[in-house]
Design an enzyme around this catalytic site. Structure first.
Site, PDB file in Angstrom:
ATOM      1  N   GLY A 128     -27.011  23.556 -35.861  1.00 53.95           N
ATOM      2  CA  GLY A 128     -27.717  23.167 -37.072  1.00 53.95           C
ATOM      3  C   GLY A 128     -28.660  24.205 -37.626  1.00 53.95           C
ATOM      4  O   GLY A 128     -29.275  23.977 -38.685  1.00 53.95           O
ATOM      5  N   TYR A 129     -28.820  25.336 -36.973  1.00 54.87           N
ATOM      6  CA  TYR A 129     -29.744  26.356 -37.465  1.00 54.87           C
ATOM      7  C   TYR A 129     -29.171  27.017 -38.718  1.00 54.87           C
ATOM      8  O   TYR A 129     -28.126  27.679 -38.664  1.00 54.87           O
ATOM      9  CB  TYR A 129     -30.006  27.408 -36.396  1.00 54.87           C
ATOM     10  CG  TYR A 129     -30.841  26.923 -35.227  1.00 54.87           C
ATOM     11  CD1 TYR A 129     -31.590  25.761 -35.297  1.00 54.87           C
ATOM     12  CD2 TYR A 129     -30.891  27.640 -34.033  1.00 54.87           C
ATOM     13  CE1 TYR A 129     -32.368  25.319 -34.238  1.00 54.87           C
ATOM     14  CE2 TYR A 129     -31.668  27.207 -32.954  1.00 54.87           C
ATOM     15  CZ  TYR A 129     -32.393  26.049 -33.062  1.00 54.87           C
ATOM     16  OH  TYR A 129     -33.156  25.623 -32.003  1.00 54.87           O
ATOM     17  N   ALA A 130     -29.876  26.821 -39.834  1.00 53.49           N
ATOM     18  CA  ALA A 130     -29.453  27.382 -41.131  1.00 53.49           C
ATOM     19  C   ALA A 130     -28.013  26.988 -41.448  1.00 53.49           C
ATOM     20  O   ALA A 130     -27.231  27.795 -41.960  1.00 53.49           O
ATOM     21  CB  ALA A 130     -29.611  28.902 -41.144  1.00 53.49           C
ATOM     22  N   GLY A 186     -25.573  26.570 -39.532  1.00 54.97           N
ATOM     23  CA  GLY A 186     -24.598  27.336 -38.758  1.00 54.97           C
ATOM     24  C   GLY A 186     -24.635  28.827 -39.026  1.00 54.97           C
ATOM     25  O   GLY A 186     -24.029  29.612 -38.287  1.00 54.97           O
TER      26      GLY A 186
END
Length: 312
Positions: free
Chosen positions: A51-53, A55
């Site tokens: 979920g960071y940015a 993907g």
């Protein structure tokens, strides 16, 4: 750089790791420089999440690893999954430990990271609707396919670990938790036993003692933050006594105050691992130096008190 076992996995990882949550903000060249700085400091463990940015952080990191010509077997890559985001808005709408979601999420991470496997996969936040049989099936499929070698959790309390562990055959090796001089709740409660003041409240179920008993490594995230992403305490005028003590000890050890803040976490015999998130190479090097500093017990307690805590 010092190294220590992660749980009972048999993996000897750097005491500090690089978390790449914000690497998507950097250009390809900058990302490669950040990864190379970490490698030069002796860091062999890297943390990301699907979920960071959206993907993009994992994708930028995967490309940087290729650009730095890193042999895959020479490093350890960890990702986290189990959070569902609305594809249009990007908002978190649920936590999801269903088999289909976990396998799809992991496959997406492998594609973005440009690798056939991850060394660790962590359940990112607790899903109260978890179907334990589905979770067990997902873990078995991911392990048997060779896509995930070890498993763990993040932001989970001891009873939740027990529940999850009762269903899966794989040992949950790590628990990623916020901890540092600006977030000391896990140790405050250990000192205020049999008392009725605010620090005596057990918010976490005895996480540190539980983790030590279970040989489960705590990975400390946001080690320089106070509160929940309220800001950093380093150089912050809100924390004059803490910064004064950090600077004093840093001068004695001839390192930066950020290195001492890292060393404070690593001094605990629970053998924690610190996740660094700096995307500035010079700062990253300064922070990583904390892995080589061994604080005395008095220095540790002095910093704890300077951070605004007391000893009853």
């Amino acid at each position: 750089m010092r190294y220590a076992p992660l749980g009972t996995s048999g993996i000897n990882a750097s005491r500090v790791a690089l978390g790449v949550m914000r690497i998507a903000e950097k250009s390809g060249e900058e990302a490669s420089q950040i990864v190379q700085t970490a490698l030069d400091a002796g860091i062999n463990f890297f943390d990301t999440a699907d979920g960071y940015a959206g993907g993009q952080s994992s994708q930028r990191f995967g490309t940087a690893i290729k650009d730095c010509h890193v042999e895959r077997e020479s490093i350890y890559i960890q990702t986290k999954f189990g959070i569902y985001r609305n594809p249009d808005s990007g908002d978190i709408t649920r936590y999801d430990f269903s088999k289909d979601h976990l396998i799809k999420a992991l496959d997406g991470e492998l594609e973005r990271l440009q690798t056939d496997y991850v060394d660790f996969a962590l359940l990112h936040r607790p899903d109260t609707l978890v179907e334990l049989d589905q979770l067990a099936e997902a873990f078995n499929e991911l392990q048997n396919s060779g896509k995930v070698r070890h498993f763990g959790v993040s932001n989970v309390n001891p009873m939740q670990v027990e529940l999850l562990q009762s269903a899966v055959d794989q040992k949950l090796e790590v628990n990623q938790l916020q901890f540092g001089l600006g977030h000391t709740g896990m140790v405050q409660q250990e000192f205020h036993v049999n008392m009725v003041d605010a620090p005596s409240l057990d918010h976490d179920g005895g996480l540190i003692s539980y983790s030590r008993l279970k040989h489960m490594t705590i990975q400390a995230w946001s080690p320089f933050q106070y509160g929940f992403f309220e800001g950093v305490f380093l150089g912050n005028p809100k924390f004059p006594e803490l910064n004064k003590e950090l600077d004093r000890i840093a001068q004695q050890h001839e390192v930066s105050s950020s290195a001492i803040a890292v060393a404070w976490i690593l001094r605990h015999p629970a053998l924690m691992q610190v996740l660094l998130g700096s995307m500035t190479p010079s700062r990253l090097s300064d922070m990583a130096a904390g892995a080589d500093i061994e604080l005395s017990a008095q220095e540790w307690y002095g910093l704890y008190i300077a951070a605004g805590n007391d000893l009853p």
